[in-house]
Design an enzyme around this catalytic site. Structure first.
Site, PDB file in Angstrom:
ATOM      1  N   TYR A   6       0.624  -1.471  -0.092  1.00 56.59           N
ATOM      2  CA  TYR A   6      -0.126  -0.286   0.207  1.00 56.59           C
ATOM      3  C   TYR A   6       1.009   1.364  -0.424  1.00 56.59           C
ATOM      4  O   TYR A   6       0.551   2.216  -0.946  1.00 56.59           O
ATOM      5  CB  TYR A   6      -0.767   0.054   1.065  1.00 56.59           C
ATOM      6  CG  TYR A   6      -2.559   1.649   0.965  1.00 56.59           C
ATOM      7  CD1 TYR A   6      -3.112   0.937   0.593  1.00 56.59           C
ATOM      8  CD2 TYR A   6      -1.753   2.193   1.416  1.00 56.59           C
ATOM      9  CE1 TYR A   6      -4.315   1.748   0.644  1.00 56.59           C
ATOM     10  CE2 TYR A   6      -2.850   3.176   2.812  1.00 56.59           C
ATOM     11  CZ  TYR A   6      -4.174   3.561   1.865  1.00 56.59           C
ATOM     12  OH  TYR A   6      -4.466   4.498   1.544  1.00 56.59           O
ATOM     13  N   LYS A  58       1.203   4.076  -3.211  1.00 56.93           N
ATOM     14  CA  LYS A  58       0.324   5.581  -2.523  1.00 56.93           C
ATOM     15  C   LYS A  58       1.607   6.604  -3.063  1.00 56.93           C
ATOM     16  O   LYS A  58       1.388   7.429  -3.517  1.00 56.93           O
ATOM     17  CB  LYS A  58      -0.172   5.334  -1.123  1.00 56.93           C
ATOM     18  CG  LYS A  58      -1.686   4.965  -1.134  1.00 56.93           C
ATOM     19  CD  LYS A  58      -2.678   4.938  -2.141  1.00 56.93           C
ATOM     20  CE  LYS A  58      -3.738   4.628  -2.074  1.00 56.93           C
ATOM     21  NZ  LYS A  58      -4.585   5.524  -2.479  1.00 56.93           N
TER      22      LYS A  58
HETATM   23  N1  LIG Z   1     -10.203   5.941   4.830  1.00 54.65           N
HETATM   24  C1  LIG Z   1      -8.645   6.196   5.082  1.00 54.65           C
HETATM   25  O1  LIG Z   1      -8.663   6.307   6.348  1.00 54.65           O
HETATM   26  C2  LIG Z   1      -8.314   6.914   3.581  1.00 54.65           C
HETATM   27  C3  LIG Z   1      -7.022   7.276   3.585  1.00 54.65           C
HETATM   28  C4  LIG Z   1      -5.840   7.824   2.842  1.00 54.65           C
HETATM   29  C5  LIG Z   1      -6.268   7.089   1.697  1.00 54.65           C
HETATM   30  N2  LIG Z   1      -7.711   6.547   1.426  1.00 54.65           N
HETATM   31  C6  LIG Z   1      -8.035   6.285   0.025  1.00 54.65           C
HETATM   32  O2  LIG Z   1      -8.888   6.885  -0.461  1.00 54.65           O
HETATM   33  C7  LIG Z   1      -9.563   6.205  -1.527  1.00 54.65           C
HETATM   34  C8  LIG Z   1     -11.253   5.160  -0.672  1.00 54.65           C
HETATM   35  O3  LIG Z   1     -10.956   5.460   0.689  1.00 54.65           O
HETATM   36  P1  LIG Z   1     -12.119   4.949   1.951  1.00 54.65           P
HETATM   37  O4  LIG Z   1     -11.249   4.913   2.716  1.00 54.65           O
HETATM   38  O5  LIG Z   1     -13.108   5.168   1.246  1.00 54.65           O
HETATM   39  O6  LIG Z   1     -12.791   2.876   1.206  1.00 54.65           O
HETATM   40  P2  LIG Z   1     -14.156   2.321   1.120  1.00 54.65           P
HETATM   41  O7  LIG Z   1     -13.018   0.898   1.487  1.00 54.65           O
HETATM   42  O8  LIG Z   1     -14.718   2.603   2.220  1.00 54.65           O
HETATM   43  O9  LIG Z   1     -14.584   2.508  -0.186  1.00 54.65           O
HETATM   44  C9  LIG Z   1     -13.448   2.581  -1.142  1.00 54.65           C
HETATM   45  C10 LIG Z   1     -15.104   1.712  -2.762  1.00 54.65           C
HETATM   46  O10 LIG Z   1     -13.845   1.697  -3.868  1.00 54.65           O
HETATM   47  C11 LIG Z   1     -14.280   0.594  -4.826  1.00 54.65           C
HETATM   48  N3  LIG Z   1     -13.116  -0.067  -5.004  1.00 54.65           N
HETATM   49  C12 LIG Z   1     -12.535  -0.903  -4.840  1.00 54.65           C
HETATM   50  N4  LIG Z   1     -11.937  -1.423  -5.691  1.00 54.65           N
HETATM   51  C13 LIG Z   1     -12.698  -0.912  -7.013  1.00 54.65           C
HETATM   52  C14 LIG Z   1     -11.838  -1.403  -8.627  1.00 54.65           C
HETATM   53  N5  LIG Z   1     -11.056  -2.175  -8.629  1.00 54.65           N
HETATM   54  N6  LIG Z   1     -12.892  -0.679  -9.295  1.00 54.65           N
HETATM   55  C15 LIG Z   1     -13.827   0.408  -8.824  1.00 54.65           C
HETATM   56  N7  LIG Z   1     -14.052   0.490  -7.521  1.00 54.65           N
HETATM   57  C16 LIG Z   1     -12.983  -0.244  -6.583  1.00 54.65           C
HETATM   58  C17 LIG Z   1     -15.126  -0.156  -3.606  1.00 54.65           C
HETATM   59  O11 LIG Z   1     -16.204  -0.670  -4.255  1.00 54.65           O
HETATM   60  C18 LIG Z   1     -15.574   0.985  -2.343  1.00 54.65           C
HETATM   61  O12 LIG Z   1     -17.103   1.088  -2.878  1.00 54.65           O
HETATM   62  C19 LIG Z   1      -8.889   4.750  -2.027  1.00 54.65           C
HETATM   63  O13 LIG Z   1      -7.943   5.069  -2.537  1.00 54.65           O
HETATM   64  C20 LIG Z   1      -7.623   4.625  -0.375  1.00 54.65           C
HETATM   65  O14 LIG Z   1      -6.520   4.171  -0.338  1.00 54.65           O
HETATM   66  C21 LIG Z   1      -8.004   5.870   2.384  1.00 54.65           C
END
Ligand SMILES: NC(=O)c1ccc[n+]([C@@H]2O[C@H](COP(=O)([O-])OP(=O)(O)OC[C@H]3O[C@@H](n4cnc5c(N)ncnc54)[C@H](O)[C@@H]3O)[C@@H](O)[C@H]2O)c1
Length: 259
Positions: free
Chosen positions: A163, A167
């Protein structure tokens, strides 16, 4: 924010939270962009989740369309872009948000298949969606690409090498898109969320056993972020108010990586 009214925004991974009930970042971004008057194409691996976000937007009087799409699959990405163009005729802003988390393991315990899965979704997915949308933006001489990286794009942590590497790669890719296409009217920017209370973390107790305990509690903010706090930053980056920001990834992380 200036310039978002009637803009067409495509958000990948914009569905309503994954495993548990609760908000995802893509959902919050989609809802906030729609509140600013944007027409939002919500793309997700799960059409059901995409449509849950669409319903939320429409119930609030906004305009949105749901599309099933896997950002890892080039033909699925092409179909996603076609569906967006069929629905609204153009794409002004692409938000590369779809992503999956690491296995929280040290490098020697990471299976090669897990490494490849994260690289595929979190890094190759950004490349494929950008590659599919850019020609349409270039044809019109304008467009914004917003890539969702992470605090893990600038520091190592318990989340794991796959990851962290993906990133970090997203931050580099954002710079390169800006470098290659900035002078052709494309504005590429990134966003680097810290630990945000989405479906992935909601309900987790913040105890010393929590993987991101140190990162979260010792940061200046000393708490989880809320999806809305990231979504409002994305609204800003998508808007004309951010017109002189190119190639940078803006941290929205409670200050966690400064320690
Ligand atoms: N939540 C956090 O703390 C956090 C922190 C830093 C970065 N992020 C990044 O933010 C983004 C969203 O994270 P989140 O926490 O909302 O995650 P989440 O798991 O709640 O939502 C992610 C969404 O992406 C969809 N998804 C997964 N694989 C996919 C694919 N191959 N094609 C299309 N859609 C797909 C899933 O169905 C889901 O609806 C991600 O890139 C994550 O790495 C999240």
């Amino acid at each position: 924010m200036r310039g978002l009214k009637d803009k067409v925004v495509l958000v990948t991974g914009g569905g309503h939270g994954a495993e548990q009930a609760g908000s995802s970042l893509g959902q919050a971004m989609s809802v906030e962009l729609a509140k600013e008057g944007a027409k939002v194409v919500v793309a997700d691996l799960s059409l059901e989740r995409a449509n849950a976000t669409v319903t939320q937007i429409r119930d609030a009087g906004g305009d949105a369309t749901g599309v099933e799409a896997d950002v890892v699959d080039e033909s699925s990405v092409a179909a996603m872009v076609s569906a967006a163009l069929d629905a609204y005729g153009r794409i002004d802003v692409l938000v590369n948000n779809a992503g999956v988390f690491g296995a929280y393991l040290p490098l020697l315990e990471i299976e090669t298949s897990q490494w490849e899965r994260i690289m595929d979704v979190d890094l190759k997915g950004v490349f494929l969606a950008t590659k599919a949308v850019l020609p349409h933006m270039l044809e019109r001489g304008s467009g914004v690409v917003i890539n969702v990286s992470s605090a893990s794009g600038v520091v190592a942590s318990e989340v794991g090498a796959e990851y962290t590497t993906a990133k970090h790669g997203v931050i580099g890719l954002t710079k390169q898109i800006a470098y290659d296409y900035g002078h052709k009217g494309i504005r590429a920017v990134g966003i680097g969320p810290g630990v945000i209370k989405t479906a992935a973390f909601e309900g987790a107790e913040i105890t010393p056993d929590f993987p991101f305990y140190d990162l979260t509690m010792q940061a200046p903010a000393g708490r989880y972020g809320e999806p809305l706090e990231v979504a409002r930053a994305v609204v800003f980056l998508a808007s004309d108010d951010a017109s002189f920001i190119h190639g940078h990834t803006i941290p929205v992380d409670g200050g966690s990586p400064i320690r």
